[in-house]
Design an enzyme around this catalytic site. Structure first.
Site, PDB file in Angstrom:
ATOM      1  N   GLY A   1       0.729  -1.054  -0.082  1.00  0.00           N
ATOM      2  CA  GLY A   1      -0.110  -0.151   0.066  1.00  0.00           C
ATOM      3  C   GLY A   1       0.876   1.186   0.098  1.00  0.00           C
ATOM      4  O   GLY A   1       0.844   2.015  -0.936  1.00  0.00           O
TER       5      GLY A   1
ATOM      6  N   ILE B   1      -0.165  -5.280   5.613  1.00  0.00           N
ATOM      7  CA  ILE B   1       0.225  -4.989   4.340  1.00  0.00           C
ATOM      8  C   ILE B   1       1.431  -5.606   3.746  1.00  0.00           C
ATOM      9  O   ILE B   1       2.076  -5.175   2.961  1.00  0.00           O
ATOM     10  CB  ILE B   1       0.051  -3.388   4.214  1.00  0.00           C
ATOM     11  CG1 ILE B   1       0.828  -2.523   5.053  1.00  0.00           C
ATOM     12  CG2 ILE B   1      -1.548  -3.013   4.283  1.00  0.00           C
ATOM     13  CD1 ILE B   1       0.947  -0.910   4.615  1.00  0.00           C
ATOM     14  N   GLY B   2       1.931  -6.337   4.757  1.00  0.00           N
ATOM     15  CA  GLY B   2       3.408  -6.683   4.404  1.00  0.00           C
ATOM     16  C   GLY B   2       4.589  -6.372   5.533  1.00  0.00           C
ATOM     17  O   GLY B   2       5.676  -6.825   5.495  1.00  0.00           O
ATOM     18  N   THR B   3       3.883  -5.655   6.501  1.00  0.00           N
ATOM     19  CA  THR B   3       4.825  -5.169   7.576  1.00  0.00           C
ATOM     20  C   THR B   3       5.145  -6.373   8.755  1.00  0.00           C
ATOM     21  O   THR B   3       6.190  -6.221   9.386  1.00  0.00           O
ATOM     22  CB  THR B   3       4.128  -3.963   8.417  1.00  0.00           C
ATOM     23  OG1 THR B   3       2.962  -4.573   9.082  1.00  0.00           O
ATOM     24  CG2 THR B   3       4.005  -2.689   7.571  1.00  0.00           C
TER      25      THR B   3
ATOM     26  N   ARG C   1      11.244  -0.655  21.424  1.00  0.00           N
ATOM     27  CA  ARG C   1      11.372  -1.935  21.286  1.00  0.00           C
ATOM     28  C   ARG C   1      10.986  -2.646  20.094  1.00  0.00           C
ATOM     29  O   ARG C   1       9.845  -2.104  19.329  1.00  0.00           O
ATOM     30  CB  ARG C   1      10.331  -2.388  22.265  1.00  0.00           C
ATOM     31  CG  ARG C   1      10.105  -4.037  22.248  1.00  0.00           C
ATOM     32  CD  ARG C   1       9.506  -4.433  23.366  1.00  0.00           C
ATOM     33  NE  ARG C   1      10.138  -4.602  24.384  1.00  0.00           N
ATOM     34  CZ  ARG C   1       9.962  -4.610  25.829  1.00  0.00           C
ATOM     35  NH1 ARG C   1       8.819  -4.207  26.134  1.00  0.00           N
ATOM     36  NH2 ARG C   1      10.953  -4.697  26.789  1.00  0.00           N
ATOM     37  N   ILE C   2      11.795  -3.463  19.513  1.00  0.00           N
ATOM     38  CA  ILE C   2      11.690  -4.165  18.112  1.00  0.00           C
ATOM     39  C   ILE C   2      11.099  -5.488  18.690  1.00  0.00           C
ATOM     40  O   ILE C   2      11.678  -6.309  19.543  1.00  0.00           O
ATOM     41  CB  ILE C   2      13.071  -4.537  17.697  1.00  0.00           C
ATOM     42  CG1 ILE C   2      13.687  -2.970  17.325  1.00  0.00           C
ATOM     43  CG2 ILE C   2      12.990  -5.094  16.358  1.00  0.00           C
ATOM     44  CD1 ILE C   2      13.028  -2.073  16.630  1.00  0.00           C
ATOM     45  N   LEU C   3       9.883  -5.768  18.357  1.00  0.00           N
ATOM     46  CA  LEU C   3       9.093  -6.907  18.421  1.00  0.00           C
ATOM     47  C   LEU C   3       9.699  -8.243  17.663  1.00  0.00           C
ATOM     48  O   LEU C   3       9.393  -9.348  18.119  1.00  0.00           O
ATOM     49  CB  LEU C   3       7.451  -6.685  18.108  1.00  0.00           C
ATOM     50  CG  LEU C   3       6.844  -5.606  18.833  1.00  0.00           C
ATOM     51  CD1 LEU C   3       5.470  -5.659  18.418  1.00  0.00           C
ATOM     52  CD2 LEU C   3       6.955  -5.909  20.429  1.00  0.00           C
TER      53      LEU C   3
ATOM     54  N   GLU D   1       8.140   3.790   8.493  1.00  0.00           N
ATOM     55  CA  GLU D   1       8.587   5.137   7.615  1.00  0.00           C
ATOM     56  C   GLU D   1      10.009   5.184   7.734  1.00  0.00           C
ATOM     57  O   GLU D   1      10.775   6.054   6.713  1.00  0.00           O
ATOM     58  CB  GLU D   1       7.738   6.252   7.675  1.00  0.00           C
ATOM     59  CG  GLU D   1       6.631   6.275   8.663  1.00  0.00           C
ATOM     60  CD  GLU D   1       5.206   6.016   7.943  1.00  0.00           C
ATOM     61  OE1 GLU D   1       5.084   6.570   6.580  1.00  0.00           O
ATOM     62  OE2 GLU D   1       4.539   5.148   8.535  1.00  0.00           O
TER      63      GLU D   1
END
Lengths: 175, 763
Positions: B240, B467-469, B654-656, B730
């Protein structure tokens, strides 16, 4: 729904043609408008929606399939020109026992996709590239994968996935 | 309970782990169902007709030839279309105007008819037979056109602090330049598709949307039917990048076609239509003025921008707002203007506003660094602010210094010789460039629901999209961690308006919002299990509270004696329940609103306003930030530009999931390379027609354009958000274009202030 059976044939209109082609080893008979592309025949007539339409102009590679063992963009091939020919799609890539193809597995391990829309085309191109002996270096992989656009930008991971399969020299990496 | 309760941020083994994408098997086998893959019984196909002028009126539109074509079921134009409502306003502004409302043409490519036929080929052929005649007017297409209507401060976020003129007057060095960025087009690979089916006033739609709830609201208003009767499904979307944030006219037209022929209808946009129908990144003309002391401290920043908007539509896209919080600088003005043109409506595209504004600001800082004779990294470090510069509120967390320092270290910045055109490798000129990057914090309200079934498996769901994230994967990790289950015991439902309300997958805001809601729902679910056994004499957990227990593989056990406990499944069975369900929600942090409103207050009231805002003792949510370092090579004889190395150091909180987060950054860098070197949507100056609306003509980065990348995460869980994330969608793109432009200058001595940096600009 996806993956539905082929629609029942309608009465032949002036622009329609009957043909038979082998898709993933199975002979399929269908009647199509002569204007129908191989891509649309796969998706709309045979209900095989794994092959994707990204531009319909031969510029993005999302619709890549193997036609008689060679990669083609199926949006630029008319279905009517495929009489008696062999088509391999993403649905036909897994081994007979259902194990995913090594390239499919490597794409998952290396996160070679995000939205996943270009992925079937990327994988079909990657399988071809390996069969063509073009996986010798990263530069070669990048060059020979450049007909497949990925807007999510998974390119480095795609290269890593293909590199791994190429290095492994996997006997199962063919089609 | 180990993780979620006492310390409200889950910190167990699953969070952060680079788990393979859980939807991977579906995607690599072609089995993931995207909207265009749906095929309903009795379905017909729609094709759209677009205007061939940019301004004027339709004088005649004959439906006859198309209606007579084989297989055609309906031809709808403004003459026979019913009056449609306009969708609800959102944070992005008004909904797009209803399609086919009158004979007026406001941009080239406006939809003027929809043709429905038995097959896609018949619809496409018949659409070509609709050939309207027009009374054409002279379109307004240029930002500088004196006829154009100008909107000053369109979102009321122009910022001001201190005294700009005084700051410039006090500066040892001043700098001023104009930068331009072209239109870019989102171009997700998935052609946007809508499959619509009515049953009475009940409507089901498969749609390429990043925001199912918004599409549902727009469809309900368009047709005057209740929202609860409209279901929008988007479990998989072919990308998207912002273009799926609005319910565009084609979505409404697909539903209209289905309503008219009383059969399901599929509408798939063509690639050329993707350039005119689903938004694009607007072009900008920006002016930057800087003033600094000899030792590099910024005393004045002025940043202004002009960008276009459609004649009767909205787009939320502040170009200069980010500049107001980028650096510690006492005197500042940022100002945006929107110019109404006869163009397809611009919209969000990955890092909206910031992508363009940051290019101008970070290019200007690089230019200033040469004027000062100062290292560009050092210049930025000197001006890094420990507080939110506009309000003086402390940042929630911001590891920007680490981004610069670790980035420089990983890149080998110290090997750079400062002089332009001083580094070579054979025939190639070598250049190093860098840029700083931030993206404003955004979060919206969100809800989620979690259930555990008699078999001990969980089902967690919300209407948000992936959406692909990697939303499916990271939310599964988060839910599994919070519930103490293996990830294969958790099923996640997304992309369906029958599920609890979720905001858009956009603004880098969904992970924080949805994560907060999923976490809250899962915590409440565990709590509800404990309530069930609180007075249960048969339960070893009788009387336990959340702080007394730990969770392990589907079993709740006492922390003081792990041998005493029981499974979710066991509790449900003993109580004769099929399942237990709990809801959770999340809201934006209070500091978000204070930082935004406070910024406006301080803009108008100066230091009195600033004192009032600081008295709230709020913390300003910082959003993600990062530093980008780029090496380029330029062949001076041929003008060839190659990006050979990129280092991105990112504070994303924090990175999941380390793997999917890294992919987000990598992918956004690829987008940034496209913006810097290739992408430019070209509008014909005479007609307003987009002249390069194909992938053959509008170039995006391909595999061979992309070098190896280094992505590194720094920073800590951000306290602005219950799960500590900042959102990383982003930030990867921001700063890439100026870092490349700055590297090009370093390599060649040539400053390119206008994107994209194509061969002709380097010869």
């Amino acid at each position: 729904m996806t993956g539905a059976a082929a629609r029942p044939p309608r009465a032949a209109a002036p622009y329609e043609v009957d043909l038979a082609l082998r898709v993933n080893g199975i002979t399929r008979r269908l009647r199509v408008d002569t204007r129908v592309t191989l891509l649309d025949a796969l998706r709309d007539v045979l209900g095989m929606t794994g092959t994707k339409k990204g531009c319909d102009q031969g510029a993005c590679g999302a619709c890549t399939v193997l036609l008689d063992g060679r990669r083609v963009v199926s949006c630029l091939v008319l279905a009517a020109a495929c009489e008696g020919r062999d088509v391999t799609t993403i649905e036909g890539l897994a081994h007979d026992d259902g194990t995913p193809h090594p390239v499919q597995q490597a794409f998952i391990r290396h996160d070679g996709f995000q939205c996943g829309y270009c992925t079937p085309g990327q994988i079909m191109s990657a399988v071809s590239l390996l069969a063509e002996g073009r996986g010798g270096s990263d530069a070669e992989i990048r060059e020979f994968m450049s007909g497949n656009l990925c807007r999510c930008g998974a390119y480095p991971n795609i290269v890593a996935a293909i590199r791994e399969v190429a290095k492994a020299g996997d006997d199962d990496a063919g089609v | 309970m180990t993780s979620a309760m006492n310390e409200p941020r889950p910190a167990g083994v699953l969070i952060g782990q680079g788990l393979d994408r859980l939807d991977g098997p579906l995607k690599v086998t072609g089995a993931a169902p995207y909207p265009s893959d749906f095929d309903l019984p009795g379905m017909a196909y729609a094709s759209l007709v677009r205007s061939t002028i940019a301004s004027g009126r339709i004088s005649r539109i004959d439906r006859g030839p198309a209606e007579a074509a084989p297989g055609v079921l309906a031809v709808v134009t403004h003459e026979n279309a019913p009056k449609l409502g306009r969708g609800p306003k959102t944070i992005l502004g008004a909904a797009p105007p209803p399609p086919l409302r009158d004979d007026r043409i406001l941009h080239h490519g406006q939809f003027v008819a929809v043709v429905v036929a038995e097959t896609a080929e018949q619809a496409a052929e018949a659409a070509r037979l609709v050939q309207p005649e027009y009374d054409a007017a002279d379109p307004v297409l240029d930002l500088a056109d004196p006829r154009a209507k100008v909107r000053d401060d369109p979102w009321h976020v122009d910022m001001r602090r201190g005294n700009l003129d005084a700051g410039l007057a006090a500066a040892d060095v001043t700098f001023q330049a104009t930068y331009t960025t072209p239109e870019n087009t989102n171009n997700p690979l998935g052609l946007f598709a809508t499959v619509a089916a009515w049953e009475g006033d009940t409507l089901t739609v498969h749609d390429s949307t990043q925001w199912p709830y918004n599409t549902r609201g727009a469809l309900a208003r368009s047709f005057g039917v209740p929202e609860r009767g409209v279901r929008v499904l988007a479990p998989f979307v072919g990308g998207g990048f912002g273009s799926g944030l609005r319910a565009w006219p084609h979505v409404i037209l697909a539903a209209l076609a289905a309503r008219i022929i009383e059969r399901p209808v599929k509408l798939v946009l063509t690639r050329p239509q993707m350039f005119t129908a689903v938004g694009h990144r607007p072009n900008t003309v920006q002016n930057v003025r800087l003033g600094a002391t000899r030792d590099g401290r910024l005393l004045a920043i002025e940043h202004t921008s002009d960008s276009p908007v459609a004649m009767e539509d909205d787009n939320l896209e502040p170009i200069t707002l980010g500049t107001s919080t980028a650096y510690a600088c006492p005197n500042l003005i940022t100002r945006d203007r929107q110019i109404r043109l006869n163009v397809p409506c611009p919209g969000s595209m990955r890092a909206p506003g910031e992508a363009q504004g940051n290019f101008a600001l970070e290019s200007a800082l690089d230019e200033l660094s040469y004027d000062l004779g100062m290292d560009p990294v050092r210049l930025r470090l000197v001006n890094e602010s420990t507080v939110h510069p506009q309000t003086g509120l402390p940042w929630s967390s911001r590891a920007m210094r680490e981004c610069y320092l670790q980035g420089a270290e990983r890149f080998g910045w110290s090997l750079r010789s400062p002089e332009p055109r001083s580094m070579r490798d054979g025939d190639w000129l070598v250049g190093y460039g860098m840029a700083g990057a931030s993206f404003l914090h955004y979060q919206a309200k969100c809800q989620a629901r979690a259930s555990i079934d008699r078999d001990g498996t969980a089902y967690v769901r919300s209407a948000g999209t992936d959406i692909g994230t990697g939303t499916y994967t990271v939310m599964t990790q988060l839910a599994a961690e919070t519930l103490g289950l293996r990830t294969d015991r958790v099923r996640l439902g997304l992309g369906d308006t029958d599920l609890p309300m979720a905001p858009q997958a956009g603004g880098s805001g969904l992970t924080g919002a949805l994560g907060g809601a999923v976490h809250a729902a899962c915590v409440r679910l565990v709590h509800d299990f404990l309530r069930l056994v609180r007075n249960d004499p048969e339960s070893p957990l009788r009387g336990c509270d959340l702080e007394d227990i730990t969770l392990h593989d589907g079993r709740i056990q006492r922390t003081d004696d792990p041998t005493r406990g029981e499974t979710y499944a066991g509790i449900l069975a003993r109580h004769g329940l099929e399942e237990l369900t709990a809801d959770g929600d999340s809201s934006p942090p209070r500091g978000d609103m204070i930082a935004l409103v406070g910024s406006m207050v301080t803009s108008r009231l100066g230091r009195f306003g600033r004192a009032a805002v600081r008295a709230t003792r709020a913390v300003a949510p910082a959003g993600a930030c990062g530093a980008k370092f780029v090496e380029v090579r330029v062949d001076p004889d041929l003008g060839l530009l190659r990006v050979t190395r990129i280092v991105s150091v990112i504070d994303g909180g924090r990175i999941l999931n380390e793997k999917t987060a890294r992919s987000q950054i990598t992918g956004a860098v690829v987008g940034g390379i496209g913006m810097a070197m290739f992408e430019e949507t070209i509008t014909d100056a005479g007609t307003g027609r987009i002249a390069n609306a194909t992938f053959g003509d509008y170039l995006i980065a391909v595999n061979a354009d992309i070098p190896e990348m280094d992505v590194h995460f720094v920073g800590e869980p951000d306290p602005a958000n219950p799960i500590g994330t900042k959102g990383v969608g982003e930030i990867g793109l921001v700063g890439i274009a100026p870092a490349i432009a700055n590297a090009v200058y370093h390599a060649t001595g040539r400053r390119v202030r206008s994107l994209p940096i194509t061969i002709d600009r380097l010869l």
